[in-house]
Design a protein around this motif. Structure first.
Motif, PDB file in Angstrom:
ATOM      1  N   ASN A 136     -37.332 142.561   2.978  1.00  0.00           N
ATOM      2  CA  ASN A 136     -38.031 143.148   3.622  1.00  0.00           C
ATOM      3  C   ASN A 136     -39.631 142.796   3.519  1.00  0.00           C
ATOM      4  N   GLY A 177     -39.833 153.690   2.699  1.00  0.00           N
ATOM      5  CA  GLY A 177     -39.391 152.312   2.769  1.00  0.00           C
ATOM      6  C   GLY A 177     -40.421 151.486   3.764  1.00  0.00           C
ATOM      7  N   PRO A 178     -39.895 150.120   4.013  1.00  0.00           N
ATOM      8  CA  PRO A 178     -38.456 149.841   3.730  1.00  0.00           C
ATOM      9  C   PRO A 178     -38.570 149.185   2.406  1.00  0.00           C
ATOM     10  N   ASP A 207     -36.583 146.020  -0.285  1.00  0.00           N
ATOM     11  CA  ASP A 207     -35.553 145.029  -0.431  1.00  0.00           C
ATOM     12  C   ASP A 207     -34.408 145.126  -1.030  1.00  0.00           C
ATOM     13  N   TRP A 220     -31.773 148.274  -2.938  1.00  0.00           N
ATOM     14  CA  TRP A 220     -31.257 149.537  -3.300  1.00  0.00           C
ATOM     15  C   TRP A 220     -30.321 149.547  -4.564  1.00  0.00           C
ATOM     16  N   LEU A 270     -28.652 155.263   4.528  1.00  0.00           N
ATOM     17  CA  LEU A 270     -29.662 154.370   4.383  1.00  0.00           C
ATOM     18  C   LEU A 270     -29.348 153.070   5.571  1.00  0.00           C
ATOM     19  N   ARG A 271     -28.271 152.767   5.747  1.00  0.00           N
ATOM     20  CA  ARG A 271     -27.739 151.575   6.554  1.00  0.00           C
ATOM     21  C   ARG A 271     -28.216 151.834   7.962  1.00  0.00           C
ATOM     22  N   THR A 275     -30.816 153.165   9.371  1.00  0.00           N
ATOM     23  CA  THR A 275     -32.313 152.491   9.501  1.00  0.00           C
ATOM     24  C   THR A 275     -32.672 151.355   8.752  1.00  0.00           C
ATOM     25  N   ASP A 276     -31.755 150.634   8.009  1.00  0.00           N
ATOM     26  CA  ASP A 276     -32.358 149.616   7.469  1.00  0.00           C
ATOM     27  C   ASP A 276     -30.918 148.680   7.283  1.00  0.00           C
ATOM     28  N   ALA A 323     -31.388 145.294   6.471  1.00  0.00           N
ATOM     29  CA  ALA A 323     -31.536 144.294   5.683  1.00  0.00           C
ATOM     30  C   ALA A 323     -31.688 144.122   3.924  1.00  0.00           C
ATOM     31  N   ALA A 324     -31.899 145.429   3.550  1.00  0.00           N
ATOM     32  CA  ALA A 324     -31.952 145.604   2.223  1.00  0.00           C
ATOM     33  C   ALA A 324     -30.500 145.390   1.661  1.00  0.00           C
TER      34      ALA A 324
END
Length: 232
Positions: free
Chosen positions: A2, A49-50, A52, A54, A72-73, A75-76, A78-79
């Motif tokens: 990210n 966040g975001p 990179d 977790w 968490l997934r 909203t993101d 890519a992490a």
């Protein structure tokens, strides 16, 4: 990742034990990286966040690491996600990989092992050096009650079956049969856990979550080739 190219990666560390959090955050800072520590699910979800990557404790005061990862997934996408736990059983590892974690770190672990795992996760795993964690002897010995002879025999069986599994996975991908591919990868992850094929297990976990990803197909084929290559 990210973060913009050339900037320091940002990592969300979720750990409720203060001593462990202090050790882990100090080790992560040597990457170097910006580390935000959350003590539970609520703090993690409220973190700005975001990120990179977790690094999530499998068991938290207000929920499980699996539950937190699912939220968490939302909203993101890519992490990178890694779990850490003191439970060294194959069943626990398999459950966390099925939930979408790219790797599972067993506590206690060294600072170097933590840093190496995060570096691999931040690279996406596809460009790891060929000798990086293809085999994890410690994990295999833990899974097989510390018996090196059992590890050797299980790995021999694993390698004898891997060509068939590889062909089945690639064929399922080619015909876009995601259900068949996921079924093969699910079985493979369990086998990897007993044999200690750590890198392949991590790739299989990511591919299970994204069965149409061509880069993960290539990473899977490369990891299989490395394991099957004759020892020099």
């Amino acid at each position: 990742m990210n973060s913009a190219p050339g900037t320091m990666p940002s990592i969300l560390l979720v750990e409720d034990d203060r001593i462990s959090a202090t050790f882990l955050s100090a080790a992560l800072a040597t990457l170097p990286a910006r580390v935000h520590v959350a003590e539970d699910c609520a703090q993690a979800l409220a973190a700005s966040g975001p990120f990179d990557a977790w690094l999530i404790d499998a068991n938290l005061p207000d929920g499980s690491g699996t539950w937190l990862l699912q939220h968490l997934r939302e909203t993101d996408a890519a992490a990178s996600a890694l779990a850490h736990t003191a439970d060294a059983t194959v069943a626990k590892r398999d459950a966390l990989l099925r939930a979408g974690f790219a790797d599972v770190l067993i506590k206690p672990l060294s600072a170097q092992a933590l840093v190496d795992a995060l570096r691999a996760a931040l690279r996406g795993g596809s460009d790891e050096p060929h000798d990086a964690a293809d085999w994890d002897d410690r994990a295999a010995l833990t899974a097989l009650a510390g018996n090196p002879e059992h590890v050797a025999s299980v790995r021999q069986l694993f390698l004898s079956e891997l060509p068939t599994t590889r062909s089945a996975c690639l064929a399922a991908f080619d015909r876009s049969d995601h259900a068949a591919l996921r079924a093969q990868l699910h079985r493979l992850q369990a086998s990897c856990g007993f044999a200690g094929a750590t890198a392949l297990a991590a790739i299989a976990s990511r591919w299970h979550a994204a069965p149409a990803d061509r880069d993960l197909r290539a990473a899977f084929a490369a990891a299989c080739a490395r394991l099957l290559a004759p020892a020099s």
